[in-house]
Design a protein around this motif. Structure first.
Motif, PDB file in Angstrom:
ATOM      1  N   VAL A  84      -0.744  -1.509   3.210  1.00 31.56           N
ATOM      2  CA  VAL A  84      -2.004  -1.013   3.774  1.00 31.56           C
ATOM      3  C   VAL A  84      -3.086  -1.040   2.706  1.00 31.56           C
ATOM      4  O   VAL A  84      -2.858  -0.640   1.558  1.00 31.56           O
ATOM      5  CB  VAL A  84      -1.829   0.416   4.309  1.00 31.56           C
ATOM      6  N   GLY A  85      -4.254  -1.486   3.100  1.00 32.32           N
ATOM      7  CA  GLY A  85      -5.389  -1.457   2.179  1.00 32.32           C
ATOM      8  C   GLY A  85      -6.430  -2.492   2.540  1.00 32.32           C
ATOM      9  O   GLY A  85      -6.097  -3.633   2.869  1.00 32.32           O
ATOM     10  N   HIS A  86      -7.692  -2.061   2.475  1.00 38.30           N
ATOM     11  CA  HIS A  86      -8.811  -2.962   2.784  1.00 38.30           C
ATOM     12  C   HIS A  86      -9.802  -3.047   1.631  1.00 38.30           C
ATOM     13  O   HIS A  86     -10.827  -3.708   1.757  1.00 38.30           O
ATOM     14  CB  HIS A  86      -9.532  -2.489   4.052  1.00 38.30           C
ATOM     15  N   SER A  87      -9.491  -2.387   0.536  1.00 37.61           N
ATOM     16  CA  SER A  87     -10.399  -2.433  -0.612  1.00 37.61           C
ATOM     17  C   SER A  87     -10.403  -3.832  -1.214  1.00 37.61           C
ATOM     18  O   SER A  87      -9.503  -4.638  -0.963  1.00 37.61           O
ATOM     19  CB  SER A  87      -9.964  -1.413  -1.666  1.00 37.61           C
ATOM     20  N   SER A  88     -11.406  -4.112  -2.026  1.00 38.49           N
ATOM     21  CA  SER A  88     -11.520  -5.447  -2.619  1.00 38.49           C
ATOM     22  C   SER A  88     -10.316  -5.763  -3.495  1.00 38.49           C
ATOM     23  O   SER A  88      -9.826  -6.901  -3.523  1.00 38.49           O
ATOM     24  CB  SER A  88     -12.802  -5.537  -3.452  1.00 38.49           C
ATOM     25  N   GLY A  89      -9.792  -4.746  -4.204  1.00 36.34           N
ATOM     26  CA  GLY A  89      -8.621  -4.968  -5.040  1.00 36.34           C
ATOM     27  C   GLY A  89      -7.402  -5.364  -4.235  1.00 36.34           C
ATOM     28  O   GLY A  89      -6.649  -6.260  -4.630  1.00 36.34           O
ATOM     29  N   MET A  90      -7.197  -4.739  -3.065  1.00 39.80           N
ATOM     30  CA  MET A  90      -6.038  -5.073  -2.239  1.00 39.80           C
ATOM     31  C   MET A  90      -6.219  -6.406  -1.531  1.00 39.80           C
ATOM     32  O   MET A  90      -5.256  -7.142  -1.323  1.00 39.80           O
ATOM     33  CB  MET A  90      -5.778  -3.954  -1.225  1.00 39.80           C
ATOM     34  N   ARG A  91      -7.446  -6.742  -1.158  1.00 43.06           N
ATOM     35  CA  ARG A  91      -7.678  -8.061  -0.556  1.00 43.06           C
ATOM     36  C   ARG A  91      -7.318  -9.173  -1.538  1.00 43.06           C
ATOM     37  O   ARG A  91      -6.777 -10.212  -1.160  1.00 43.06           O
ATOM     38  CB  ARG A  91      -9.134  -8.186  -0.099  1.00 43.06           C
ATOM     39  N   ARG A  98      -8.641   3.001  -5.774  1.00 39.37           N
ATOM     40  CA  ARG A  98      -9.009   2.513  -4.433  1.00 39.37           C
ATOM     41  C   ARG A  98      -8.958   3.659  -3.421  1.00 39.37           C
ATOM     42  O   ARG A  98      -8.272   3.592  -2.407  1.00 39.37           O
ATOM     43  CB  ARG A  98      -8.099   1.366  -4.015  1.00 39.37           C
ATOM     44  N   LEU A  99      -9.702   4.695  -3.733  1.00 39.81           N
ATOM     45  CA  LEU A  99      -9.699   5.878  -2.875  1.00 39.81           C
ATOM     46  C   LEU A  99     -10.204   5.579  -1.462  1.00 39.81           C
ATOM     47  O   LEU A  99      -9.910   6.327  -0.524  1.00 39.81           O
ATOM     48  CB  LEU A  99     -10.543   6.986  -3.511  1.00 39.81           C
ATOM     49  N   GLU A 100     -10.951   4.474  -1.306  1.00 42.59           N
ATOM     50  CA  GLU A 100     -11.403   4.122   0.045  1.00 42.59           C
ATOM     51  C   GLU A 100     -10.241   3.741   0.965  1.00 42.59           C
ATOM     52  O   GLU A 100     -10.385   3.726   2.197  1.00 42.59           O
ATOM     53  CB  GLU A 100     -12.417   2.965  -0.006  1.00 42.59           C
ATOM     54  N   ASP A 101      -9.078   3.438   0.355  1.00 43.49           N
ATOM     55  CA  ASP A 101      -7.900   3.111   1.165  1.00 43.49           C
ATOM     56  C   ASP A 101      -7.093   4.345   1.558  1.00 43.49           C
ATOM     57  O   ASP A 101      -6.154   4.239   2.352  1.00 43.49           O
ATOM     58  CB  ASP A 101      -6.973   2.151   0.391  1.00 43.49           C
ATOM     59  N   PRO A 155      -7.596   7.078   3.515  1.00 44.38           N
ATOM     60  CA  PRO A 155      -7.436   7.421   4.938  1.00 44.38           C
ATOM     61  C   PRO A 155      -6.488   6.477   5.677  1.00 44.38           C
ATOM     62  O   PRO A 155      -5.642   6.940   6.453  1.00 44.38           O
ATOM     63  CB  PRO A 155      -8.867   7.317   5.481  1.00 44.38           C
ATOM     64  N   ALA A 156      -6.620   5.165   5.431  1.00 45.23           N
ATOM     65  CA  ALA A 156      -5.757   4.202   6.124  1.00 45.23           C
ATOM     66  C   ALA A 156      -4.301   4.378   5.706  1.00 45.23           C
ATOM     67  O   ALA A 156      -3.388   4.333   6.537  1.00 45.23           O
ATOM     68  CB  ALA A 156      -6.218   2.772   5.834  1.00 45.23           C
ATOM     69  N   ILE A 157      -4.070   4.589   4.407  1.00 43.57           N
ATOM     70  CA  ILE A 157      -2.708   4.789   3.916  1.00 43.57           C
ATOM     71  C   ILE A 157      -2.132   6.076   4.488  1.00 43.57           C
ATOM     72  O   ILE A 157      -0.966   6.115   4.914  1.00 43.57           O
ATOM     73  CB  ILE A 157      -2.692   4.819   2.374  1.00 43.57           C
ATOM     74  N   ALA A 158      -2.932   7.125   4.506  1.00 44.56           N
ATOM     75  CA  ALA A 158      -2.459   8.419   5.025  1.00 44.56           C
ATOM     76  C   ALA A 158      -2.058   8.296   6.495  1.00 44.56           C
ATOM     77  O   ALA A 158      -1.007   8.814   6.908  1.00 44.56           O
ATOM     78  CB  ALA A 158      -3.541   9.474   4.845  1.00 44.56           C
ATOM     79  N   ARG A 159      -2.892   7.632   7.288  1.00 46.68           N
ATOM     80  CA  ARG A 159      -2.563   7.469   8.718  1.00 46.68           C
ATOM     81  C   ARG A 159      -1.293   6.642   8.890  1.00 46.68           C
ATOM     82  O   ARG A 159      -0.457   6.923   9.758  1.00 46.68           O
ATOM     83  CB  ARG A 159      -3.737   6.818   9.449  1.00 46.68           C
ATOM     84  N   PHE A 160      -1.144   5.606   8.080  1.00 52.00           N
ATOM     85  CA  PHE A 160       0.063   4.770   8.157  1.00 52.00           C
ATOM     86  C   PHE A 160       1.302   5.593   7.821  1.00 52.00           C
ATOM     87  O   PHE A 160       2.316   5.537   8.520  1.00 52.00           O
ATOM     88  CB  PHE A 160      -0.076   3.586   7.193  1.00 52.00           C
ATOM     89  N   LEU A 161       1.222   6.373   6.751  1.00 48.29           N
ATOM     90  CA  LEU A 161       2.361   7.186   6.329  1.00 48.29           C
ATOM     91  C   LEU A 161       2.698   8.250   7.364  1.00 48.29           C
ATOM     92  O   LEU A 161       3.867   8.505   7.656  1.00 48.29           O
ATOM     93  CB  LEU A 161       2.074   7.835   4.974  1.00 48.29           C
TER      94      LEU A 161
END
Length: 509
Positions: free
Chosen positions: A198-205, A371-374, A376-382
């Protein structure tokens, strides 16, 4: 011994040879010719022919003829009731003719049968249904033992039917296993594919793009990152999206074993190599032949073992512990470490040549605080995964998400998962609010405790409910009520009342 006794003895010996042929091969295309040849050579039953039922047309089709290859005769078919073979298809009974010429139904479409000799044909049943006919011609005139030979032909036809049934069962089992294997592969690939990261930040892309590129090749990959950043997920994605996905995937944490056991675990050992080695054993590298091996915590191995590992990476060969034979392996290596290998090389603790051999394609995973912007998405996935494990739906409130994004997560995603699992356990309804998010503030660095770069709640925003405002103020104040009261322009008495009436659990640090 009289003629009948001698014939029965010969036929029993032949029956045994036929059974050996059929048990030796489950290939229904190869066995018939061998069976027909054995019947001619040992029992004097010549011009053998096997016809099989065409399920689509309901006709008998000549499949094998003794001494004639399949491509050397024209396709011959018999409809139900047509000729002697068609009569067997219609009635399902054995036919024994003392002389071919005496029966007007005999068609002899292949033109191979002697009209003055006897003829025997028996149905082949597979699972109780007629699926073919075995036809043979004794190589001598009728000697009064036609019934004995006919009974023998029935037994051979029965053996052929059992062999065909076994062959079909094996083929069906193979098909079922193949379908199950393909289903498992699709499931595993889905579980270990990109969707599981999970992740949409530039680093994860950037990480996703690197995985897509490197998965195509056999290049050695070194995954770098702090503990808890998901290095194993990246390794899984690389293997299951590579051409080696159908091959084995073997994993080992190098830090989990002492060096003497690590060598045996990776390279295998021969019988008697050490106390307790009661049998030879393949190591992880041999198990991974044709696939991939994931070596986690590669930075923990000793310099002595590094030299042995280097040989496998350079030459693709190894020797088992206690053995002298060289074993070749074809394995794609994916390694991971949280250590600074460059510093270890400079300090002489990690071989430089091994470092360069591993660091062909480095992938660095960013820490969660980067990558704190990720979050919420990581939390919902978990939470979704935890809810699936608990067998119930779970829901995160906005206030809970806000609290999660205000923490630097020194333990990375693993710490967040533990935090959310605790919150889920404490939630009776499945709704997780901020008061259930219990973060160990003692682990947070002084910098992140004093100054948080995460987004904060606007206390003057009328759209934020009072409970969320109070919890956010307490969070920012380190759960010191007097400080939180000042943030909310309240008195200590007022905030204490709000905490009581809103049912907020006060954290003690």
């Amino acid at each position: 011994m009289d003629a009948e006794g001698a014939l029965k003895h010969t036929l029993m010996e032949t029956l045994y040879k036929v059974s050996v042929i059929l048990s030796r091969s489950l290939d229904v295309k190869l066995a018939p010719q061998e069976v027909l040849r054995a019947l001619e050579e040992n029992a004097g039953l010549t011009r053998g022919m096997i016809s099989v039922l065409d399920a689509s047309s309901g006709e008998l089709v000549v499949n094998a003829v003794q001494g004639i290859e399949e491509q050397e005769f024209e396709p011959v078919r018999y409809q139900s009731g047509e000729g002697v073979l068609g009569l067997i298809l219609e009635e399902g009974k054995t036919v024994a003719l003392p002389q071919v010429s005496a029966n007007p139904r005999f068609l002899n479409r292949l033109g191979i049968y002697e009209r003055r000799l006897p003829f025997i044909a028996a149905p082949i049943h597979v699972g109780g249904a007629l699926q073919g006919v075995l036809a043979l011609q004794p190589n001598r005139l009728d000697d009064g033992l036609l019934a004995v030979r006919a009974r023998f032909v029935e037994m051979v036809a029965n053996l052929i039917g059992q062999s065909v049934k076994l062959s079909l069962d094996v083929a069906e089992e193979k098909k079922s296993i193949a379908e199950e294997r393909d289903t498992l592969r699709r499931t595993v690939r889905a579980q270990h594919g990109f969707d599981n990261i999970v992740g949409h930040s530039s680093g994860m892309r950037k990480i996703f793009e690197q995985i897509r590129m490197v998965s195509k090749w056999n290049t050695t990959v070194l995954i770098r990152g702090e503990t808890g950043t998901g290095k194993e997920l990246i390794a899984n994605a690389i293997h299951y999206n590579s051409p080696r996905a159908r091959g084995p995937y073997v994993r080992l944490n190098c830090a989990s074993l002492p060096e003497n056991l690590l060598e045996s675990e990776l390279f295998g050992h021969e019988k008697g190599a050490f106390t307790g080695a009661i049998a030879s054993r393949k190591g992880r590298f041999e198990m991974a032949d044709g696939g991939s091996i994931f070596l986690d915590e590669i930075g923990e191995i000793s310099p002595a073992f590094q030299a042995k590992l280097l040989r496998v990476l350079q030459e693709g060969e190894l020797e088992r512990v206690g053995g002298g034979r060289t074993v070749k392996v074809d394995v794609r290596v994916i390694a991971a470490t949280h250590r600074d290998l460059e510093d270890a090389v400079d300090a002489g603790k990690f071989r430089e040549d091994l470092y360069f051999r591993l660091n062909v394609m480095p992938i660095r995973l960013p820490a969660l605080r980067e990558r704190l912007e990720d979050v919420p998405a990581i939390a919902r996935f978990l939470v979704g995964r935890i809810g699936q494990a608990q067998g119930r739906p779970l829901e995160l409130s906005d206030a809970a998400l806000a609290r999660l994004t205000q923490y630097s997560w020194p333990g990375n995603v693993r710490e967040m998962e533990n935090c959310l699992e605790r919150a889920a356990v404490m939630s009776e309804s499945g709704h997780i609010d901020a008061d259930l998010i219990r973060i160990d503030r003692q682990r947070e660095s002084p910098l992140s405790s004093a100054v948080s770069t995460a987004p904060r709640i606007d206390f003057d925003d009328p759209n934020v409910d009072e409970r969320s405002k109070v919890i956010a103020a307490l969070e920012q104040a380190g759960w010191v009520q007097a400080k939180a009261a000042r943030l909310l322009n309240m008195t200590p008495r007022q905030i204490a009342y709000r905490i009581l009436t809103l049912g907020i659990e006060v954290k003690q640090f």
